[in-house]
Scaffold this motif. Structure first.
Motif, short mmCIF file in Angstrom:
data_model
loop_
_atom_site.label_atom_id
_atom_site.label_comp_id
_atom_site.label_asym_id
_atom_site.label_seq_id
_atom_site.Cartn_x
_atom_site.Cartn_y
_atom_site.Cartn_z
N LYS A 1 2.08 0.89 -10.31
CA LYS A 1 2.76 0.14 -9.91
C LYS A 1 3.44 -0.58 -10.34
O LYS A 1 4.80 -1.23 -10.20
N LEU B 1 2.10 2.26 -3.68
CA LEU B 1 0.89 3.41 -4.25
C LEU B 1 1.22 4.41 -3.78
O LEU B 1 0.17 5.71 -5.04
N LYS B 2 1.70 5.28 -2.97
CA LYS B 2 1.43 6.12 -2.10
C LYS B 2 2.48 6.63 -2.75
O LYS B 2 2.98 8.29 -2.25
N SER C 1 6.94 0.82 -9.42
CA SER C 1 7.20 0.24 -8.73
C SER C 1 7.61 -1.28 -8.10
O SER C 1 8.84 -1.55 -7.42
N ALA D 1 5.63 6.60 -10.34
CA ALA D 1 4.71 5.92 -9.35
C ALA D 1 3.52 5.27 -10.08
O ALA D 1 2.19 4.77 -8.93
N GLU E 1 0.78 -1.18 0.10
CA GLU E 1 -0.22 0.12 -0.06
C GLU E 1 0.45 1.72 0.20
O GLU E 1 0.61 2.36 -0.38
N ALA E 2 1.98 1.53 0.71
CA ALA E 2 2.81 2.18 0.91
C ALA E 2 3.87 2.51 -0.54
O ALA E 2 4.16 3.66 -0.92
#
Length: 405
Positions: free
Chosen positions: A378, A253-254, A381, A376, A250-251
């Motif tokens: 996904k 994604l931010k 990431s 940013a 989740e982090a």
């Protein structure tokens, strides 16, 4: 800074909910509206507690809600201006003031055993039997008990006269629940603490509408504590206390367009585990996790799995993050690890013999690989994590105890 963080940890959310409830009494229109739905709050919150207790296997939540709602029901039945027996009303008040905190403290010691199990049903029956036993005691010693309790009154600011035995019990329960929360970090213990304080205000406030509302807030505090506990189980690693892999996802994604991901691995952890046993291995993981929380540069550590950890550096490139990781690597190497006791060695005979290393400081190092992200999205990431993982393997192939890009 740490003082205020610790203070907020004890205050939120139970203390904030109680403060909001007490503040609402100062606004006449809001208070009138809240008292108007008092008839709905207990059954509605009770159903919510049943759902969460069943869904998250939190029998202690149900038991806590049950004793609060039984106390509210008895006080409404025997209190107020319509009570049949003034002496009985005072007796019920004193017993609630004494036993409600003790019950909540008792529940904090109970382990989750379910509700429809044999032990769960026995606990449920034990709670419901208490009013019957108190009624029998009232028939034998009721007037004497009331006279003795009302003869021991102390005056306190804000709340006025308080019966000394109830005050002592409440203070001891607050201390006990605070210690348990500090020692074990159980969020439901935190809920019991503030539900007890809220119930204490409800009992002393004297107004039946305010009393029912505050008991409902106490139930709400327990429900919120149960939700927080479920959230922690999903997003926190139980052994290390660090955010778990789901929290990492989740982090990620931010994150903004610039960030650095570092993968951290404990060197020779398997050999360490085999020699000293899994209990000592768990201690090593917990110690390294604690040191990771002190990394500078705004780094946020996560438990990735096994002996691997991840550190995110939002807004930092690799050049900015690397000095902080070097300082972390050096701090772990200098700290080493002290094997605590021979009894913590593995179960095999060879491990027990090697338990003679107890008390000895042994070498402990970590290897770190880092990679920089520049978007940013996904999919990218996840590729940055893979790149950091490859850098980690380069650090290990290069001799371990080093940082590699």
């Amino acid at each position: 800074m740490y003082f205020w963080q610790g203070f907020f940890l004890y205050l939120a959310p139970g203390g904030l909910l109680l403060a909001a409830a007490l503040t609402s009494f100062q606004h006449e229109g809001l208070a009138r509206w809240l008292f108007g739905i008092n008839w709905l709050l207990p059954p509605a919150l009770g159903l919510v507690a049943v759902f969460f207790g069943w869904r998250f296997n939190r029998s202690r939540l149900l038991f806590g809600v049950l004793v609060i709602m039984v106390a509210d029901l008895l006080l409404r039945r025997y209190g107020g201006s319509a009570q049949i027996d003034q002496l009985l009303a005072r007796y019920v008040f004193h017993m609630a003031l004494l036993l409600l905190p003790l019950n909540l403290l008792l529940f904090s010691f109970w382990r989750e055993r379910g509700i429809v199990t044999g032990q769960g049903l026995r606990r449920f029956v034990g709670i419901l039997v208490q009013p019957l036993l108190l009624l029998g005691l009232y028939g034998v010693r009721g007037p004497l008990i009331v006279r003795q309790l009302e003869g021991m009154t102390v005056s306190l600011p804000l709340v006025g006269g308080v019966f000394f035995p109830a005050l002592v019990v409440s203070v001891l329960v607050v201390v006990g629940l605070s210690f348990r929360f500090w020692r074990y970090g159980d969020l439901l213990d935190h809920g019991f603490l503030w539900a007890m304080v809220c119930s204490f205000f409800a009992l002393l406030i004297g107004n039946s509408s305010k009393q029912t509302f505050l008991f409902s807030v106490a139930v709400l505090i327990l429900i919120v504590a149960a939700i927080e506990a479920a959230h922690r189980m999903a997003f926190r690693d139980e052994l290390t206390g660090l955010p778990a892999r789901r929290a990492l996802n989740e982090a990620m994604l931010k994150l903004g367009r610039t960030y650095t991901v570092a993968m951290v691995d404990i060197d020779f952890f398997k050999k360490f585990n085999d020699r000293y046993g899994h209990d000592v291995g768990d201690q090593v993981l917990a110690m390294v996790a604690t040191m990771l929380t002190k990394v500078g540069g705004g780094g946020k550590p996560f438990r990735y799995g096994g002996e691997e950890f991840t550190i995110l550096f939002p807004g930092k490139n690799t050049k900015e993050a690397q000095p902080h990781l070097e300082a972390l690597r050096q701090a772990v190497a200098e700290a080493g690890f002290k094997v605590r006791s021979a009894g913590r060695a593995g179960k095999s005979q060879s491990n027990r013999k090697q338990g003679g290393d107890s008390g000895k400081k042994v070498s402990l190092t970590i290897s770190i690989g880092l990679a920089q992200g520049d978007t940013a999205r996904k999919t990218i990431s996840q590729s940055v994590i893979k790149a950091a993982d490859k850098a980690l393997y380069r650090a290990k192939e290069g001799g371990r105890n080093r940082v590699s890009c």
